[in-house]
Write a protein that holds these residues in place. Structure first.
Motif, short mmCIF file in Angstrom:
data_model
loop_
_atom_site.label_atom_id
_atom_site.label_comp_id
_atom_site.label_asym_id
_atom_site.label_seq_id
_atom_site.Cartn_x
_atom_site.Cartn_y
_atom_site.Cartn_z
N ILE A 1 1.22 -6.90 -0.12
CA ILE A 1 0.16 -5.95 0.25
C ILE A 1 0.66 -4.51 0.35
O ILE A 1 0.02 -3.61 -0.17
N PRO A 2 1.81 -4.24 1.01
CA PRO A 2 2.25 -2.84 1.08
C PRO A 2 2.48 -2.17 -0.27
O PRO A 2 2.36 -0.96 -0.39
N LEU A 3 2.76 -2.96 -1.31
CA LEU A 3 2.94 -2.38 -2.65
C LEU A 3 1.64 -1.82 -3.21
O LEU A 3 1.66 -0.93 -4.06
N VAL A 4 0.53 -2.32 -2.74
CA VAL A 4 -0.77 -1.93 -3.26
C VAL A 4 -1.35 -0.73 -2.48
O VAL A 4 -2.33 -0.13 -2.90
N CYS A 5 -0.72 -0.36 -1.39
CA CYS A 5 -1.26 0.68 -0.51
C CYS A 5 -1.52 2.01 -1.22
O CYS A 5 -2.56 2.62 -0.98
N ASP A 6 -0.59 2.46 -2.05
CA ASP A 6 -0.80 3.75 -2.74
C ASP A 6 -2.08 3.74 -3.56
O ASP A 6 -2.91 4.63 -3.44
N LYS A 7 -2.20 2.75 -4.42
CA LYS A 7 -3.39 2.67 -5.28
C LYS A 7 -4.65 2.53 -4.42
O LYS A 7 -5.67 3.15 -4.69
N PHE A 8 -4.56 1.71 -3.37
CA PHE A 8 -5.71 1.49 -2.50
C PHE A 8 -6.16 2.78 -1.83
O PHE A 8 -7.34 3.14 -1.88
N ILE A 9 -5.23 3.49 -1.21
CA ILE A 9 -5.58 4.68 -0.44
C ILE A 9 -5.93 5.88 -1.33
O ILE A 9 -6.88 6.61 -1.05
N LEU A 10 -5.17 6.06 -2.41
CA LEU A 10 -5.34 7.25 -3.23
C LEU A 10 -6.41 7.13 -4.31
O LEU A 10 -7.00 8.12 -4.72
N GLU A 11 -6.67 5.90 -4.79
CA GLU A 11 -7.61 5.74 -5.89
C GLU A 11 -8.80 4.84 -5.55
O GLU A 11 -9.94 5.23 -5.74
N ALA B 1 -7.34 5.95 6.80
CA ALA B 1 -6.92 4.81 5.98
C ALA B 1 -5.40 4.69 5.96
O ALA B 1 -4.85 3.59 6.07
N VAL B 2 -4.71 5.82 5.84
CA VAL B 2 -3.24 5.82 5.87
C VAL B 2 -2.75 5.25 7.20
O VAL B 2 -1.88 4.37 7.24
N ASP B 3 -3.30 5.76 8.29
CA ASP B 3 -2.87 5.31 9.62
C ASP B 3 -3.12 3.81 9.82
O ASP B 3 -2.25 3.09 10.30
N LEU B 4 -4.31 3.36 9.45
CA LEU B 4 -4.66 1.95 9.65
C LEU B 4 -3.85 1.03 8.73
O LEU B 4 -3.43 -0.06 9.14
N SER C 1 0.32 -2.91 7.87
CA SER C 1 1.57 -3.27 7.19
C SER C 1 2.68 -3.57 8.18
O SER C 1 3.47 -4.49 7.99
N GLU C 2 2.74 -2.80 9.26
CA GLU C 2 3.73 -3.07 10.30
C GLU C 2 3.45 -4.40 10.99
O GLU C 2 4.38 -5.15 11.31
N TRP C 3 2.20 -4.71 11.23
CA TRP C 3 1.84 -6.01 11.82
C TRP C 3 2.30 -7.14 10.90
O TRP C 3 2.87 -8.12 11.36
N LEU C 4 2.06 -6.98 9.60
CA LEU C 4 2.52 -7.99 8.63
C LEU C 4 4.04 -8.15 8.69
O LEU C 4 4.56 -9.27 8.67
N ARG C 5 4.73 -7.02 8.75
CA ARG C 5 6.20 -7.06 8.79
C ARG C 5 6.71 -7.71 10.06
O ARG C 5 7.61 -8.54 10.03
N LYS C 6 6.11 -7.38 11.20
CA LYS C 6 6.54 -7.97 12.48
C LYS C 6 6.25 -9.46 12.55
O LYS C 6 6.95 -10.20 13.23
#
Length: 162
Positions: free
Chosen positions: A84-94, A108-111, A116-121
């Motif tokens: 999921i974190p790999l898709v964040c740029d495309k998701f937020i910017l496009e 959107a960036v903040d959330l 992503s941090e929750w997923l990592r933890k």
């Protein structure tokens, strides 16, 4: 407990359930909108983004590790949330500006950072979200953390849509 074998849809549900016990109705609705759009973005673009990532960062023999699209199935039904974190740029910017143009990009960036941090933890991803712009970096955006790994995030709902 969230198992690493859970697919994205299950993890979204667990996250929203955990969040529902800690936030107000408005914030919950905002996260629901964000995750609905993230789910659609993953289903439309995740396989291609992951393949591009592997092609740019790993030798060709590692391409066998890239998840393959299954016919008549969605990414979020089949794959774990590790990418999921790999898709964040495309998701937020496009994706989000095109499909939900009134959603604040900064929110959107903040959330997405918090999610992503929750997923990592929860050990559901090893990918850590990073920002290139130092002004956007935050040491700890999720505030006080509780036993569920969720932080207390204060959001002005007027900030979300315009």
């Amino acid at each position: 407990m969230v198992a690493s074998s859970n697919h994205c849809d299950t993890v979204f549900s667990i996250f929203l359930y955990s969040l529902s016990r800690k936030v107000n109705e408005n914030f919950y609705a905002i996260m629901g909108i964000l995750l609905k759009n993230l789910r659609e973005c993953l289903n439309d673009h995740a396989y291609d983004i992951i393949l591009d990532f592997f092609k740019k960062n790993y030798p060709e023999e590692n391409l066998v590790l890239v998840p393959k699209k299954k016919e008549n199935r969605y990414f979020t039904e089949e794959e774990s949330p590790e990418y999921i974190p790999l898709v964040c740029d495309k998701f937020i910017l496009e994706y989000l500006p095109k499909h939900c143009p009134d959603f604040s990009q900064q929110l959107a960036v903040d959330l997405m950072y918090d999610f992503s941090e929750w997923l990592r933890k929860k050990k559901l991803t090893k990918v850590k979200m990073q920002f290139n712009d130092d002004s956007q970096k935050k040491e700890e955006m999720i505030g006080e953390e509780n036993q569920d790994g969720l932080g207390k995030t204060n959001v002005d709902t007027s900030y979300v849509f315009g």
